[in-house]
Motif scaffolding. Structure first.
Motif, PDB file in Angstrom:
ATOM      1  N   ASP A 122      20.739  21.470  65.341  1.00 20.82           N
ATOM      2  CA  ASP A 122      21.422  22.493  66.155  1.00 20.82           C
ATOM      3  C   ASP A 122      20.745  23.856  65.945  1.00 20.82           C
ATOM      4  N   ASP A 123      19.811  24.141  66.822  1.00 20.79           N
ATOM      5  CA  ASP A 123      18.947  25.298  66.646  1.00 20.79           C
ATOM      6  C   ASP A 123      19.651  26.623  66.894  1.00 20.79           C
ATOM      7  N   ASP A 124      20.507  26.675  67.918  1.00 19.05           N
ATOM      8  CA  ASP A 124      21.172  27.948  68.229  1.00 19.05           C
ATOM      9  C   ASP A 124      22.522  28.078  67.518  1.00 19.05           C
ATOM     10  N   ASP A 126      25.400  26.597  67.905  1.00 24.05           N
ATOM     11  CA  ASP A 126      26.652  26.565  68.664  1.00 24.05           C
ATOM     12  C   ASP A 126      27.480  25.305  68.382  1.00 24.05           C
ATOM     13  N   GLN A 128      26.653  22.316  69.023  1.00 21.93           N
ATOM     14  CA  GLN A 128      26.372  21.266  69.996  1.00 21.93           C
ATOM     15  C   GLN A 128      24.869  20.997  70.034  1.00 21.93           C
ATOM     16  N   LEU A 129      24.523  19.829  70.535  1.00 17.96           N
ATOM     17  CA  LEU A 129      23.103  19.496  70.631  1.00 17.96           C
ATOM     18  C   LEU A 129      22.661  19.459  72.085  1.00 17.96           C
ATOM     19  N   GLU A 133      16.960  20.600  71.824  1.00 15.52           N
ATOM     20  CA  GLU A 133      17.131  20.655  70.364  1.00 15.52           C
ATOM     21  C   GLU A 133      16.875  19.308  69.691  1.00 15.52           C
TER      22      GLU A 133
HETATM   23 CA   LIG Z   1      22.956  23.883  69.873  1.00 19.56          CA
END
Ligand SMILES: [Ca+2]
Length: 170
Positions: A122-124, A126, A128-129, A133
């Motif tokens: 989960d890069d950002d 949030d 969620q994927l 990502e």
């Molecule tokens: Ca994400």
């Protein structure tokens, strides 16, 4: 087929577990991020971020690891499902991920391994994927060893992957 696959996974797992019943979440991340196109500083960032997100892991058992690898073998089917979500501009939650994996591949993943995968990718942040990502990175990994061979899928692809992984280990 099933036995060979299990044996190969055991070799990979034991390389990190050193005979213990589980590997750490960090080891699991290292196995997944092997052969991806990540630059080494990005690779370090993924691992450091995972340590921040899971300060005290409970480990990944061989059963969990094996289920996840079986799922990765059918990633292309899953990618199509993810694409549909992404086209609708919806990155997916852990629950949706779990359900989509089960529908697409028949594989039941443990909540812990799904949570770990989200914490790795989960890069950002949030929770969620998105396609970018997860699938984009995992597909690089799976296809990396096949660049000089003709397109192949399923069991053939798996055998080639095994061969290239074995070479890489040695
Ligand atoms: Ca994400």
């Amino acid at each position: 087929m099933e036995n060979l696959q299990t044996e190969v996974l055991e070799i990979e797992f034991n390389e990190f577990s050193k005979g213990l019943p589980a590997i750490t979440e960090l080891d699991f991340a290292k196995i997944l991020l092997r052969y991806t196109y990540l630059q080494s500083d990005q690779y370090e960032m993924y691992l450091e971020r995972l340590l921040d997100r899971i300060p005290e892991g409970r480990g990944i058992t061989f059963t969990e690891f094996k289920s996840f690898c079986q799922f990765l073998n059918t990633l292309d089917d899953f990618a199509i499902a993810m694409r549909m979500y992404t086209l609708a501009d919806q990155p997916i939650s852990q629950e949706e991920f779990h359900r989509a994996v089960k529908i697409c591949t028949g594989t039941e993943l443990s909540p812990h391994i799904v949570d770990t995968v989200f914490k790795i990718f989960d890069d950002d942040g949030d929770g969620q994927l998105s396609y970018k990502e997860f699938i984009a990175i995992m597909r690089d990994r799976l296809h990396r060893g096949f660049k000089h061979t003709s397109r192949s899928e399923g069991w053939d692809a798996f055998k080639q992957c095994v061969k290239s992984e074995m070479k890489a280990v040695v």
